[in-house]
Scaffold this motif. Structure first.
Motif, PDB file in Angstrom:
ATOM      1  N   GLU A 220       9.692 101.743 -47.611  1.00  0.00           N
ATOM      2  CA  GLU A 220      10.440 102.962 -46.965  1.00  0.00           C
ATOM      3  C   GLU A 220      11.033 102.587 -45.531  1.00  0.00           C
ATOM      4  O   GLU A 220      12.226 102.723 -45.154  1.00  0.00           O
ATOM      5  CB  GLU A 220       9.639 104.193 -46.721  1.00  0.00           C
ATOM      6  N   LEU A 221       9.998 102.037 -44.880  1.00  0.00           N
ATOM      7  CA  LEU A 221      10.420 101.228 -43.653  1.00  0.00           C
ATOM      8  C   LEU A 221      11.599 100.272 -43.675  1.00  0.00           C
ATOM      9  O   LEU A 221      12.607 100.060 -42.716  1.00  0.00           O
ATOM     10  CB  LEU A 221       9.183 100.397 -42.916  1.00  0.00           C
ATOM     11  N   ASN A 222      11.381  99.104 -44.842  1.00  0.00           N
ATOM     12  CA  ASN A 222      12.450  98.503 -44.721  1.00  0.00           C
ATOM     13  C   ASN A 222      14.072  99.088 -45.059  1.00  0.00           C
ATOM     14  O   ASN A 222      14.875  98.577 -44.431  1.00  0.00           O
ATOM     15  CB  ASN A 222      12.330  97.580 -45.997  1.00  0.00           C
ATOM     16  N   SER A 223      13.973 100.409 -45.676  1.00  0.00           N
ATOM     17  CA  SER A 223      15.264 100.930 -45.948  1.00  0.00           C
ATOM     18  C   SER A 223      15.589 101.412 -44.686  1.00  0.00           C
ATOM     19  O   SER A 223      16.886 101.404 -44.188  1.00  0.00           O
ATOM     20  CB  SER A 223      15.007 102.102 -46.761  1.00  0.00           C
ATOM     21  N   TRP A 224      14.866 101.992 -43.819  1.00  0.00           N
ATOM     22  CA  TRP A 224      15.137 102.488 -42.111  1.00  0.00           C
ATOM     23  C   TRP A 224      15.755 101.391 -41.528  1.00  0.00           C
ATOM     24  O   TRP A 224      16.610 101.429 -40.705  1.00  0.00           O
ATOM     25  CB  TRP A 224      13.879 103.146 -41.863  1.00  0.00           C
ATOM     26  N   ILE A 225      15.073 100.298 -41.609  1.00  0.00           N
ATOM     27  CA  ILE A 225      15.670  99.073 -40.922  1.00  0.00           C
ATOM     28  C   ILE A 225      16.822  98.674 -41.465  1.00  0.00           C
ATOM     29  O   ILE A 225      17.776  98.263 -40.468  1.00  0.00           O
ATOM     30  CB  ILE A 225      14.461  97.976 -41.030  1.00  0.00           C
ATOM     31  N   GLY A 226      17.202  98.657 -42.639  1.00  0.00           N
ATOM     32  CA  GLY A 226      18.651  98.478 -43.191  1.00  0.00           C
ATOM     33  C   GLY A 226      19.544  99.465 -42.742  1.00  0.00           C
ATOM     34  O   GLY A 226      20.560  98.648 -42.353  1.00  0.00           O
ATOM     35  N   LEU A 227      18.858 100.624 -42.598  1.00  0.00           N
ATOM     36  CA  LEU A 227      19.956 101.579 -41.899  1.00  0.00           C
ATOM     37  C   LEU A 227      20.284 101.279 -40.429  1.00  0.00           C
ATOM     38  O   LEU A 227      21.527 101.069 -39.751  1.00  0.00           O
ATOM     39  CB  LEU A 227      19.534 103.078 -41.982  1.00  0.00           C
ATOM     40  N   LEU A 228      19.352 100.866 -39.756  1.00  0.00           N
ATOM     41  CA  LEU A 228      19.548 100.528 -38.326  1.00  0.00           C
ATOM     42  C   LEU A 228      20.374  99.223 -38.257  1.00  0.00           C
ATOM     43  O   LEU A 228      21.237  99.274 -37.295  1.00  0.00           O
ATOM     44  CB  LEU A 228      18.258 100.444 -37.579  1.00  0.00           C
ATOM     45  N   ARG A 229      20.068  98.422 -39.086  1.00  0.00           N
ATOM     46  CA  ARG A 229      20.691  96.946 -38.894  1.00  0.00           C
ATOM     47  C   ARG A 229      22.173  97.250 -39.158  1.00  0.00           C
ATOM     48  O   ARG A 229      23.267  96.564 -38.649  1.00  0.00           O
ATOM     49  CB  ARG A 229      20.207  96.210 -40.039  1.00  0.00           C
ATOM     50  N   ASP A 230      22.599  98.106 -39.941  1.00  0.00           N
ATOM     51  CA  ASP A 230      24.125  98.379 -40.419  1.00  0.00           C
ATOM     52  C   ASP A 230      24.919  99.107 -39.383  1.00  0.00           C
ATOM     53  O   ASP A 230      25.938  99.264 -39.264  1.00  0.00           O
ATOM     54  CB  ASP A 230      24.144  99.187 -41.824  1.00  0.00           C
TER      55      ASP A 230
ATOM     56  N   LYS B 195      17.836  91.499 -40.087  1.00  0.00           N
ATOM     57  CA  LYS B 195      17.603  90.926 -41.328  1.00  0.00           C
ATOM     58  C   LYS B 195      16.330  90.139 -41.541  1.00  0.00           C
ATOM     59  O   LYS B 195      15.415  90.070 -42.679  1.00  0.00           O
ATOM     60  CB  LYS B 195      18.859  90.002 -41.795  1.00  0.00           C
ATOM     61  N   GLY B 196      15.847  89.444 -40.624  1.00  0.00           N
ATOM     62  CA  GLY B 196      14.706  88.581 -40.631  1.00  0.00           C
ATOM     63  C   GLY B 196      13.393  89.511 -40.808  1.00  0.00           C
ATOM     64  O   GLY B 196      12.708  89.200 -41.289  1.00  0.00           O
ATOM     65  N   ILE B 197      13.418  90.784 -39.778  1.00  0.00           N
ATOM     66  CA  ILE B 197      12.364  91.587 -39.952  1.00  0.00           C
ATOM     67  C   ILE B 197      12.367  92.200 -41.469  1.00  0.00           C
ATOM     68  O   ILE B 197      11.168  92.351 -42.020  1.00  0.00           O
ATOM     69  CB  ILE B 197      12.862  92.808 -38.968  1.00  0.00           C
ATOM     70  N   GLN B 198      13.557  92.597 -42.113  1.00  0.00           N
ATOM     71  CA  GLN B 198      13.508  92.927 -43.559  1.00  0.00           C
ATOM     72  C   GLN B 198      12.771  91.993 -44.469  1.00  0.00           C
ATOM     73  O   GLN B 198      12.184  92.081 -45.233  1.00  0.00           O
ATOM     74  CB  GLN B 198      14.915  93.189 -44.012  1.00  0.00           C
TER      75      GLN B 198
END
Length: 182
Positions: A36-46, A58-61
């Motif tokens: 779930e956290l990875n999905s939120w980071i993806g949203l932030l990244r975009d 992307k490295g965090i993901q």
């Protein structure tokens, strides 16, 4: 390849290594919350507001997938090969925070989430990260967990808080102080 296997219809799932556990097991909650956290980071990244941080995020993901793999592996099945989390992954977060902090004003109050949409999403990611950290700590009280996983998640939530402040600063948005009523 079919995505559905029907093997989870009884409320159990398999860890890496083949061990079957309840889907309500704290190990499943832990790596599910990482996902779930990875999905939120993806949203932030975009978001355009994070365009210059996309590669770092992307490295965090990638690190979160590493953590998820570690948490999804039965600790009794040591032969399963998974990627490693390194101490440098933690220091990378610390260095990124230090760099962001150089431009931020001193914090004089607790800060309420909000002020800009990107900031709000970042606060949600920070809260999910803290929940993830709590789940992993519960798991670590019962079964072996690489201590770097807890260190990384703790540092990542700090990073996300500093990122919230940085987004406010960069977008010219107001940081909303919490001023308790008297």
């Amino acid at each position: 390849m079919k995505i559905y296997t029907k093997t989870g219809d009884t409320g159990k799932t398999s860890l890496l290594g083949g061990t079957r556990v309840s889907k309500s097991h704290v190990r499943i909650e832990s790596y599910g919350t990482v996902d779930e956290l990875n999905s939120w980071i993806g949203l932030l990244r975009d978001l355009d507001d994070n365009s210059r941080r996309r590669e770092f995020m992307k490295g965090i993901q990638d690190r979160l997938f590493t953590i998820g793999s570690s948490l999804a592996t039965d600790p009794e099945k040591q032969k399963v090969k998974i990627p490693d989390l390194h101490d440098s992954d933690i220091t990378d977060l610390e260095e990124a925070m230090d760099k962001m902090n150089e431009t931020l004003p001193d914090m004089r109050h607790f800060i309420l989430p909000g002020g800009h949409q990107a900031n709000s999403y970042c606060h949600i990611a920070r809260c999910v990260c803290r929940r993830c950290e709590r789940a992993v700590i519960r798991l670590a009280q019962e079964e072996p967990v690489d201590e770097r996983v807890v260190f990384y998640l703790n540092r990542l939530s700090d990073y996300l808080f500093v990122l919230c402040r940085t987004i406010s600063f960069e977008t010219g948005s107001e940081e909303i102080p919490w001023l308790p009523r008297k």
